[in-house]
Design an enzyme around this catalytic site. Structure first.
Site: not given
Lengths: 312, 312, 312
Positions: B62-63, B90, B111, B139
């Site tokens: 969504r974001t 990693k 994020r 946020h």
């Protein structure tokens, strides 16, 4: 009598099922697809500022890339989510996802493992939803591509003898295609293993409209057919590996299979293929499955331009 | 006295924490968001040639889609990496990733599962970093969206009675929102299970600025409140399934819960919801959570245009 | 005598191996890269309407983002698939994937775990294929970036003393780079553990062209070298953890290692690094590895513009 012309209204329309389209509408979509051919190479700003959201809850690189290319060639752009990410988001229902994404995009192309997902999405969405393959039943844009390829290669659809081969039961492309072909004056031949025969409901519908030869023998019909549409037979459909190996071998196309084919017969396949068409066939004059892929872009350009109101 | 105007400098600025913004700056961001509304539908070339890198080390479709849509609507474009890919990589530290990606993009939306990640990234980055959700704390862009939705729907923020409900301890959107609301003259009501009460540090800060009613009873406050902000209560927070089921049921909104609500009260939710708001509520005049999603695009357009210097 | 000029033909060309390029062609690519510097910041419409397909069957966020940024800065756009998705699609062979994707894009950037994958793809593709790293052998675009960085930082390549350090056996960037450096009048020093020495076939080829010092001692050569090219030593190469720890420590750069380096020596690294260059080195005047990343964009802009015929 402008009745026909008046009925052709595509702006804002969802593309959920091939059964929602009349023969006249299909012909119009194929005409518009044809007009997209020059734009496909030289580009266009027809959809500048428009955004397509590709929501693929089941992976399909080919279909997704084809939609994205279509959008870009018309000057639009893409956002999207893939199955891997979507699967994490478990919990949210499709209706909420659609009512979220409609805020980000001007149209949604949806791929989903469940039948009915596109229909549900279309009910909730303010923006047009295009079914990019749902469940085992529907793949309408692929059917438009198949029809477009047949018409482009053979100059017409009416009057042709067309064979569908392989998994006619679970393969979703053949269902949408069979419904669409039944709107034209064609003769249909079905070639498949006993356990993978065309679904009863599809068969019943199309048999009322066109002559259908069930359980056809490929070698026998080969000299007559104009189009041979091959699909994959998937391992997962068979509990027994030996059974699978046996059947698969019987539904494979190679140079030998084609020895008595018409010179201008064409072979189509929705791709990806595994080994149901041998590589040696790729260079025959009959092979048209890679051209079919290319046609996917112009047909999707047409559908996007139509539902977004950029062409009539 | 040009003092206020002189302080408002957004170009090149990072959006790390809502606490970095004054009431005046927040109001300016909301004003610019408002001016983005027409551009959201008709498009703009304001950020033509600009690239946003979306670095999502934790999935959030969504974001991410919202940021991407915002960028596209301003004529910019996006590149990005998702958590799945990033996890493979990693070994590389975030500082190196940022010093790499700043060569590819004009801004970074980050994020991350760890608190402080956006702050660290901002310290190393030559290009503006926008926090798209980090850890359980921050946020900020969601908080701007929440404030924008309140102001747009109610015409103002000052003077309102606002209830925050659900998981006030771990839910990151409510922390950023609480900090921001404390800059306005509002009355705040907190409605949550004992174990999910608002974090002490947040509570202490906001209580010095605005009247806060802790452990409010939803039914009692319902007739007075102007805004009801609902959040998810996540299964993972509870060791005991029975405890979870009981609590969840008590913090659910349905038509019955709303029977004594003001007619012009509005219900917000950062989404995705699971079942804390019943579907029957979606068609009430109070439901505004899908409009809130749409506001996400204009607010992010504003933030991107501001930090990239396209608007003042 | 227009001989040289006539030979330089890049439109439609594949970038498969650095060995396919003459010194003259490499210099031309570096010149075009240089001309891309202003376009990198102000943007261009040189590739408007063109689409790059990034097919990454092995993850490499850095390389993919760099290609995508290059395409966007020239006004083009991107479609792509990542390893996660591609892995699902198992069954389809690379030749079919290429013959599909060439219908969607004007060029293909391919990353693959297998040596020879780019060559195979180029044979089947109608559109130019750019090798974005295949197997342990080839990473030609990285080699162009390395050469560009050296020439930009030192003003020339001829006459330099260059050391390659770390894993010279499996690291694919050093093979492409060694081949390319052998076309210039340089002196090469190889610094690596016994078990990770430069592959015999590469060594044999380059030793016929330039002076090579094998098994060089870093401390001894440090005062003379102009360029120190560091690569990762990967844990996976060693069956024995103790052996790995010992070797890794011996091939690490820190301030102490650099105490007798030339002031204008430069340190390069293809990144990502793990810990073979300590963070304390990042702020030395010698560190150039993050600038090297930035150079990646202009070099890839040049390569894309050349093979797509937008520049000569």
């Amino acid at each position: 009598m402008f009745l026909g012309a008046l009925k052709l209204e595509f702006q804002g329309r969802d593309i959920v099922s091939i059964e929602d389209f009349s023969r006249e509408e299909i012909n119009h979509i194929l005409d518009v697809s044809s007009s997209m051919e020059p734009l496909s190479s030289k580009g266009s700003d027809m959809l500048k500022g428009k955004i397509l959201a590709t929501l693929f809850f089941e992976p399909s690189t080919r279909t997704r890339l084809s939609f994205e290319a279509a959008m870009l060639k018309l000057g639009g752009s893409n956002i999207g989510l893939d199955s891997e990410i979507a699967s994490i988001k478990k919990g949210e229902n499709l209706a909420d996802t659609v009512r979220t994404v409609e805020n980000y995009a001007d149209a949604i192309a949806l791929r989903h493992i469940l039948e009915g997902a596109a229909k549900l999405a279309a009910e909730f969405s303010k923006v047009p939803v295009i079914n990019a393959g749902t469940g085992a039943e529907e793949h309408p844009t692929q059917a438009f591509i198949d029809l477009y390829t047949i018409r482009k290669e053979k100059g017409k659809i009416d009057g042709l003898k067309i064979a569908l081969m392989g998994d006619l039961r679970y393969g979703r492309t053949v269902h949408s295609l069979a419904y669409a072909l039944a709107l034209f004056n064609i003769e249909l031949y079905l070639v498949s293993p006993e356990s993978l025969r065309m679904r009863k409901d599809v068969l019943q519908t199309i048999k009322t409209k066109i002559p259908v030869t069930e359980d056809a023998n490929l070698e026998t019909i080969m000299p007559q057919i104009d189009v041979l549409y091959v699909t994959r037979i998937q391992r997962e459909r068979f509990p027994d590996a030996a059974e699978y190996a046996k059947l698969k071998g019987a539904y494979k196309i190679d140079l030998k299979t084609l020895h008595n084919a018409k010179k201008d017969m064409i072979i189509l396949h929705p791709l990806p293929r595994i080994d149901e068409i041998e590589a040696e066939v790729d260079n025959t004059p009959q092979a048209r499955y890679f051209q079919q892929v290319g046609n996917g872009v112009v047909v999707r350009m047409a559908l996007l331009a139509l539902v977004l109101g950029a062409v009539k």
